[in-house]
Design a protein around this motif. Structure first.
Motif, mmCIF file in Angstrom:
data_model
loop_
_atom_site.group_PDB
_atom_site.id
_atom_site.type_symbol
_atom_site.label_atom_id
_atom_site.label_comp_id
_atom_site.label_asym_id
_atom_site.label_seq_id
_atom_site.Cartn_x
_atom_site.Cartn_y
_atom_site.Cartn_z
ATOM 1 N N THR A 47 0.837 -1.208 0.000
ATOM 2 C CA THR A 47 0.000 0.000 0.000
ATOM 3 C C THR A 47 0.869 1.255 0.000
ATOM 4 O OG1 THR A 47 -1.740 -1.181 1.220
ATOM 5 C CG2 THR A 47 -1.824 1.228 1.232
ATOM 6 N N ILE A 131 -5.405 0.902 -8.422
ATOM 7 C CA ILE A 131 -5.730 2.314 -8.201
ATOM 8 C C ILE A 131 -5.845 3.051 -9.538
ATOM 9 C CG2 ILE A 131 -4.837 4.487 -7.263
ATOM 10 C CD1 ILE A 131 -3.634 2.858 -4.968
ATOM 11 N N ARG A 154 -10.047 7.314 1.264
ATOM 12 C CA ARG A 154 -10.839 6.405 2.101
ATOM 13 C C ARG A 154 -12.216 6.128 1.526
ATOM 14 N NH1 ARG A 154 -14.338 7.129 6.442
ATOM 15 N NH2 ARG A 154 -13.997 9.382 6.411
ATOM 16 N N LEU A 158 -10.078 3.647 -2.355
ATOM 17 C CA LEU A 158 -9.946 2.296 -1.803
ATOM 18 C C LEU A 158 -11.157 1.409 -2.113
ATOM 19 C CD1 LEU A 158 -8.168 2.920 1.622
ATOM 20 C CD2 LEU A 158 -7.200 1.990 -0.476
#
Length: 242
Positions: A47, A131, A154, A158
């Motif tokens: 990440t 992503i 967030r 994600l």
């Protein structure tokens, strides 16, 4: 003529001595601990690596590129030997420089670290690709609503990238369960090493290695069921491929 079953001493798989079943299950437990710990560490590194590659500065991107390229280029067995032995040696030298004695590193912690570093490089690329698969318009709309970068990550990035990441991450989990077997070369008592010890002591190589194969297969089958459930959950509302 005796059948094959009568030629196999199944009592060798008993949980109590002189059977080796309990030892093999203990080795399986050790393998699972390393796989879970290494996979979790790899996700954390991955990440951070994906964010660094996408949003970091030039130096950060270059360093991460070196990390992912080296780990993916060098055979995993060689990496394990380098990280396990050289890493322990470097840590002990640093400890001596600051006036401490030799550091006693547990095999479990070392195994998790080694698997985690390897997994982190692959997770970086899986998450970076996931992503980038998120439509830019979704993030632009979130910023237009006044969301901070953390809120965009967030609430939008994600959740939207997970359906794209799960197939790759699930493969990495299955690879992690198999990579634990490579730690047998450094003497860590995981499933493969105890299987080899049992087979060497009893000369029942076919029995014990087939039993170990069944245990690895069980891990894969259970993992596939859980992965399928997770994938269906996060792909709700998405169009199905034809």
């Amino acid at each position: 003529m005796a059948d094959a079953g009568s030629l196999i001493n199944w009592s060798l798989l008993a949980l109590e001595p002189p059977g080796w079943g309990g030892v093999m299950l203990a080795g399986l437990w050790q393998s699972l601990q390393i796989a879970v710990g290494g996979y979790a560490l790899g996700l954390i590194l991955g990440t951070g690596g994906a964010m660094g590659k996408l949003y970091g500065g030039p130096v950060t991107k270059d360093l991460l590129e070196v990390y992912t390229t080296l780990v993916r280029a060098v055979p995993e067995l060689v990496l394990i030997l380098i990280l396990y032995y050289a890493g322990t040696d470097v840590l002990n030298q640093l400890s001596a420089l600051v006036g401490f004695g030799p550091v006693d590193i547990s095999g479990l912690a070392a195994g998790i670290f080694v698997i985690g570093v390897v997994q982190g490089a692959y997770s970086t690329e899986v998450l970076r690709g996931a992503i980038k698969a998120v439509p830019a318009g979704q993030m632009e709309a979130a910023r237009a609503y006044g969301m901070s970068p953390f809120q965009v990550m967030r609430r939008i990035t994600l959740p939207a990238m997970l359906p794209h990441a799960i197939p790759g991450l699930s493969n990495l989990w299955l690879i992690a369960t198999k990579d634990t077997a490579l730690l047998a070369v450094v003497g860590f008592s995981e499933l493969t090493l105890v299987t080899r010890q049992a087979a060497g002591s009893t000369k029942a190589y076919l029995l014990f290695f087939c039993a170990a194969g069944v245990l690895y297969l069980m891990i894969t089958l259970v993992s596939n069921v859980l992965i399928g459930f997770i994938e269906r959950h996060y792909r709700r509302g998405m169009a199905r491929a034809a």
